[in-house]
Each structure stands twice: as structure tokens, then as C-alpha cells.
Design an enzyme around this catalytic site. Structure first.
Site, PDB file in Angstrom:
ATOM      1  CE1 TYR A   1      -7.193  30.079  91.235  1.00  0.00           C
ATOM      2  CE2 TYR A   1      -7.517  31.300  93.277  1.00  0.00           C
ATOM      3  CZ  TYR A   1      -7.007  31.215  91.996  1.00  0.00           C
ATOM      4  OH  TYR A   1      -6.301  32.280  91.487  1.00  0.00           O
TER       5      TYR A   1
ATOM      6  CB  THR B   1      -9.609  30.540  88.371  1.00  0.00           C
ATOM      7  OG1 THR B   1     -10.386  31.707  88.616  1.00  0.00           O
ATOM      8  CG2 THR B   1      -8.222  30.950  87.900  1.00  0.00           C
TER       9      THR B   1
ATOM     10  CE  LYS C   1      -9.798  35.855  86.596  1.00  0.00           C
ATOM     11  NZ  LYS C   1      -8.495  35.505  87.165  1.00  0.00           N
TER      12      LYS C   1
ATOM     13  CB  SER D   1     -10.790  35.762  95.236  1.00  0.00           C
ATOM     14  OG  SER D   1     -10.004  34.660  95.623  1.00  0.00           O
TER      15      SER D   1
ATOM     16  CG  HIS E   1      -4.018  34.375  87.413  1.00  0.00           C
ATOM     17  ND1 HIS E   1      -4.937  33.364  87.570  1.00  0.00           N
ATOM     18  CD2 HIS E   1      -3.846  34.897  88.655  1.00  0.00           C
ATOM     19  CE1 HIS E   1      -5.279  33.272  88.846  1.00  0.00           C
ATOM     20  NE2 HIS E   1      -4.629  34.208  89.528  1.00  0.00           N
TER      21      HIS E   1
HETATM   22  C1  LIG Z   1      -2.825  40.038  94.140  1.00  0.00           C
HETATM   23  C2  LIG Z   1      -3.642  39.279  93.136  1.00  0.00           C
HETATM   24  C3  LIG Z   1      -4.421  38.213  93.597  1.00  0.00           C
HETATM   25  C4  LIG Z   1      -5.218  37.521  92.685  1.00  0.00           C
HETATM   26  N1  LIG Z   1      -6.059  36.534  93.159  1.00  0.00           N
HETATM   27  C5  LIG Z   1      -6.846  35.871  92.295  1.00  0.00           C
HETATM   28  C6  LIG Z   1      -7.768  34.908  92.765  1.00  0.00           C
HETATM   29  O1  LIG Z   1      -7.890  34.652  93.951  1.00  0.00           O
HETATM   30  N2  LIG Z   1      -8.534  34.266  91.843  1.00  0.00           N
HETATM   31  C7  LIG Z   1      -8.433  34.518  90.494  1.00  0.00           C
HETATM   32  O2  LIG Z   1      -9.144  33.904  89.691  1.00  0.00           O
HETATM   33  N3  LIG Z   1      -7.592  35.463  90.033  1.00  0.00           N
HETATM   34  C8  LIG Z   1      -6.807  36.145  90.896  1.00  0.00           C
HETATM   35  N4  LIG Z   1      -5.971  37.122  90.423  1.00  0.00           N
HETATM   36  C9  LIG Z   1      -5.973  37.452  88.993  1.00  0.00           C
HETATM   37  C10 LIG Z   1      -7.023  38.517  88.696  1.00  0.00           C
HETATM   38  O3  LIG Z   1      -8.326  37.998  88.760  1.00  0.00           O
HETATM   39  C11 LIG Z   1      -6.849  39.069  87.278  1.00  0.00           C
HETATM   40  O4  LIG Z   1      -6.838  38.000  86.370  1.00  0.00           O
HETATM   41  C12 LIG Z   1      -5.576  39.897  87.112  1.00  0.00           C
HETATM   42  O5  LIG Z   1      -5.323  40.664  88.263  1.00  0.00           O
HETATM   43  C13 LIG Z   1      -5.717  40.795  85.905  1.00  0.00           C
HETATM   44  O6  LIG Z   1      -4.536  41.451  85.600  1.00  0.00           O
HETATM   45  P1  LIG Z   1      -4.189  42.936  86.109  1.00  0.00           P
HETATM   46  O7  LIG Z   1      -3.938  42.827  87.568  1.00  0.00           O
HETATM   47  O8  LIG Z   1      -2.980  43.259  85.330  1.00  0.00           O
HETATM   48  O9  LIG Z   1      -5.380  43.793  85.813  1.00  0.00           O
HETATM   49  C14 LIG Z   1      -5.184  37.841  91.315  1.00  0.00           C
HETATM   50  C15 LIG Z   1      -4.387  38.902  90.878  1.00  0.00           C
HETATM   51  C16 LIG Z   1      -3.631  39.622  91.786  1.00  0.00           C
HETATM   52  C17 LIG Z   1      -2.828  40.788  91.285  1.00  0.00           C
END
Ligand SMILES: Cc1cc2nc3c(=O)[nH]c(=O)nc-3n(C[C@H](O)[C@H](O)[C@H](O)COP(=O)(O)O)c2cc1C
Length: 403
Positions: free
Chosen positions: A173, A199, A274, A150, A298
């Protein structure tokens, strides 16, 4: 480690366990483990599945940090749908195939991968463990997995790539300032990243009620880490150093499909988009010149559509029609979940919370164990289904109830 184990044993014996705020709110995540949800493991090796790490994470994390990983949006309809949707997809086993050697080997955007299981970009990982993204990178290296970093990482990309011993993919982002995006792209590319993951599913932001509930319940003074005011949070993220951006610039609402051409012009990295959930947008990815599409809601943290990510996969795969790779995440917790996505046409599956729970619980060792378990679970189901390799996994291996 001994004191951590003793602490976990103490918690396991506590009469308060099971009555926690988190325990009550998150029954959804433990549907798979009804009745045993509150058992606490003392080491990664004791884990039966990824939910064992969830139980520990829930106990060891500060309340608001747990809220950050747990949160969905509004009433968590998408969060729930992500899990429930897997139950409607059943497996069709093909017997009597020699599966004494199952291979998880695959290819993605020209990279040869030991398995189709990839670490999704998750921001601010030091909120979960002191070693943050470095622990994740070391686990990815030890277990041979691709890591997507990220851009709200709490460790600089240069250090993460060094810890992984190989380039990571860089998630972006971009903020409202093109100069910020450009500075970060140049830095990521100079550090060795070959792929940027844009994203696009939070452009108008999301309503994280559950996070608010947990933050409200946290009585600590958080200003030492987060700064005294809301304008400061970007300053704690090293990828924004030198970009001139402040938190007020965190606004992607003007971004449209021509942004892909802009990225293409500014960087030679391959481009993955994404956050796609519809055929229309999958088609737009193809037309705008992206290199891969990444199906995601997400993890139920964007809009509360009530639509599971795996449910939007078929229309995306159909729209793309083999013209580019399709990746997916959101709600993947088991090898069978991963198998179902591969059978529906995904080329790779990313995991988010599953490894973050393990990072929170046991650092690098926890993440390693989750990766090892998911590979073992996927290999087992492939064997059961009569699929010797990833390309062997086909739509005939699944059916959809009522579909
Ligand atoms: C705590 C947390 C922080 C996240 N931060 C980002 C991020 O910085 N950038 C991003 O594209 N997705 C982020 N995501 C989404 C994840 O890339 C991913 O899409 C998501 O966690 C998938 O679902 P799951 O947690 O149920 O496996 C984040 C998800 C979580 C849980």
C-alpha cells in the site's frame, strides 16, 4: 497449551455460547455448518474443516480484533456473495481415470510451488496471535506454501523471511508519497523479495460497518497498543519505519495505471496487481506492463458490490487470454472452492480468513493444519474429478447453474 485447551473446554460448556454478538452476526460464514456451528475444538487435529477454526477464533479474540477479521463493508453483500457464488458452480466428475497419484505441483511467475494454495497478505497479524506473521511464515515453511506479506505487517520483512527460510512476496500500500513506496520497495528487495503485489482496491477506502459494531462493543482501553490518537497507527508498522510517512499520508486515491511503470522503473521485482474484478482492468494490467493479475474484492472488504470474486474470474481470464498468470482470492474455504477457480482458469488461489482464524485459534500449528487440510481436500476433489495434476483441471470439470 494445556491451559488454552482447558479454556476452550470451559467455553464449550458455557451456556452463553451461541448467544454471542459474533455468533449472531456471522451466520453467513457458517452456512456450511448449519446446526454445528458452535462446537469448539481443543486442538488443530480435531478440525473437520476450516470453519472449526472460525468458531475458536470468534471466542478467543478480543471483540474488536475479531471484528477486524470478520468485517465486510456496508451491509456485507460482497462478503456473502463471495461464498454464495460457489454454490452456483457445480462439479462434473470424469470417472475411471487413474488418480492414484495426484500432484498439486505448479509454477507461478517462474517459481516452482508445491501447491497452488498461497497465503494472502493480511495485515497486523499480532492482533490475532503473539507470534503474528512469524507463526504464519513458520507454517508456510513447514507445509511448503508461498506467503505474501502485507506491508502493514507487525513483524519486519527481514524477520519473516528468516522464519520462512525463503523469500516472501511483498504486498504494497504505497501511501500518497512516492518516497515512502520507494523506500519500502528497496527494503523489500534488499531483504530478498522478488515480487511486489500492489493492492489497488482500497484507493478510496471502504465503509467497514461491521468492524465499527465490534469495536463499539469492546470495552477495553486500546491505547496501549494502538496509541492515543488516530495519527499514530502507522508508527506501529515496521515497514513504515524510516519512510517519514504518517497516518495522514494513507491516501492512494490519486493512483492511476502509470503507477505500474513507476514501480517497474524503481525496482526489478515482478509486479502483481491485486484487487482486479473486471475485464477492462485486466486488460489495463496487461497494457501497463504488470506481470500477473490478482482477482480479489479484498474478501468483501472493498466496495459492497454484491459480486462474488469467483464470478468476476471468467471475464478476467478471458481478457488476459493467457498473457499472464491469474491469481484469485476472496471467500475460499474448501478444496472444492479452489478446484472451481482452477477450472475457471486461475493459476493460483490465495486464502485469507481461513488461515487467520487458525492463527488466532492455535498459532503456527493451526495455520499448518489449515494448509494440510486444504491440500488434502483439493487432492481428494481432483481425484474424484479425474484430474491427476493442476494442468489437468479444465473447464469441462465444472458447470455454472443458469450460466
Ligand atoms: C484481517 C484482514 C486484513 C487484511 N489485510 C490486507 C492487507 O494488509 N493487504 C492486502 O492487500 N489485503 C489484505 N486483506 C485482504 C486479503 O489479502 C484477501 O484479499 C482476503 O482476505 C481474501 O478473502 P478471504 O479472507 O475471504 O479469504 C486483509 C484481509 C483480512 C481479513
Amino acid at each position: 497449551m494445556d491451559s488454552r485447551r482447558r479454556f476452550l473446554q470451559f467455553l464449550a460448556a458455557s451456556p452463553l455460547l451461541g448467544l454471542t454478538h459474533a455468533g449472531r452476526l456471522l451466520a453467513d460464514e457458517t452456512l456450511d455448518r448449519t446446526g454445528l456451528a458452535d462446537h469448539l475444538i481443543g486442538s488443530p487435529d480435531e478440525a473437520l474443516d476450516v470453519f472449526d477454526f472460525h468458531n475458536v477464533a470468534r471466542q478467543v479474540l478480543p471483540t474488536s480484533h475479531y471484528g477486524y477479521v470478520a468485517t465486510g463493508t456496508d451491509g456485507n453483500a460482497t462478503l456473502r456473495a463471495n461464498r454464495e457464488a460457489f454454490r452456483r458452480i457445480y462439479l462434473r466428475a470424469m470417472r475411471m481415470v487413474d488418480t492414484s497419484n495426484v500432484s498439486l505441483q505448479t509454477e507461478l511467475l517462474g517459481e516452482s510451488l508445491d501447491s497452488p494454495i498461497v497465503l494472502a497478505p493480511v495485515g497486523s497479524q499480532r492482533a490475532f496471535h503473539a507470534d503474528g506473521e512469524l507463526a504464519t511464515a513458520r507454517a508456510a515453511r513447514a507445509q511448503g506454501h508461498l506467503q505474501i506479506l502485507s506491508n502493514v505487517t507487525t513483524h519486519p520483512i527481514e524477520d519473516v523471511i528468516e522464519a520462512r527460510g525463503a523469500p516472501v512476496w511483498f504486498q504494497l500500500y504505497p501511501t500518497s508519497k512516492w518516497s515512502t513506496a520507494k523506500t519500502m520497495l528497496e527494503r523489500a528487495e534488499a531483504a530478498g523479495a522478488r515480487v511486489v503485489v500492489l493492492t489497488v482496491d482500497l484507493n478510496a477506502n471502504s465503509n467497514r460497518v461491521l468492524l465499527g459494531q465490534f469495536s463499539r462493543a469492546d470495552e477495553r482501553d486500546c491505547s496501549a497498543c494502538h496509541g492515543p490518537g488516530p495519527d499514530d497507527w502507522l508508527k506501529t508498522k515496521p515497514m513504515y519505519d524510516g519512510t517519514g510517512s504518517v497516518s495522514a499520508d494513507w491516501d492512494m486515491s490519486a493512483m492511476t495505471w502509470d503507477y505500474i511503470a513507476r514501480l517497474r522503473e524503481a525496482s526489478s521485482m515482478k509486479i502483481v496487481v491485486k484487487g482486479i474484478v473486471t475485464a477492462e482492468d485486466a486488460q489495463a494490467c496487461v497494457e501497463s506492463g504488470a506481470d500477473a493479475v490478482y482477482v480479489s474484492n479484498h474478501g468483501g472488504r472493498a466496495e459492497d458490490s454484491g459480486w462474488g470474486a469467483i464470478e468476476s474470474l471468467p471475464e478476467v481470464v478471458a481478457a488476459v487470454d493467457g498473457r499472464m498468470p491469474v491469481m484469485i482470492d476472496s471467500g475460499f474455504r474448501r478444496g472444492t472452492d479452489i478446484f472451481k477457480a482452477l477450472a475457471l482458469g486461475a493459476d493460483a488461489v490465495c486464502i485469507g480468513r481461513a488461515y487467520i482464524w487458525a492463527l488466532a485459534a492455535f498459532g503456527q500449528a493451526g495455520v499448518e493444519k489449515v494448509l494440510e487440510m486444504l491440500r488434502a481436500e483439493l487432492s481428494m476433489v481432483m481425484g474424484q474429478m479425474g484430474a491427476r495434476s493442476v494442468p489437468d483441471i479444465e473447464s469441462r470439470h465444472i458447470g455454472i447453474r443458469g450460466g
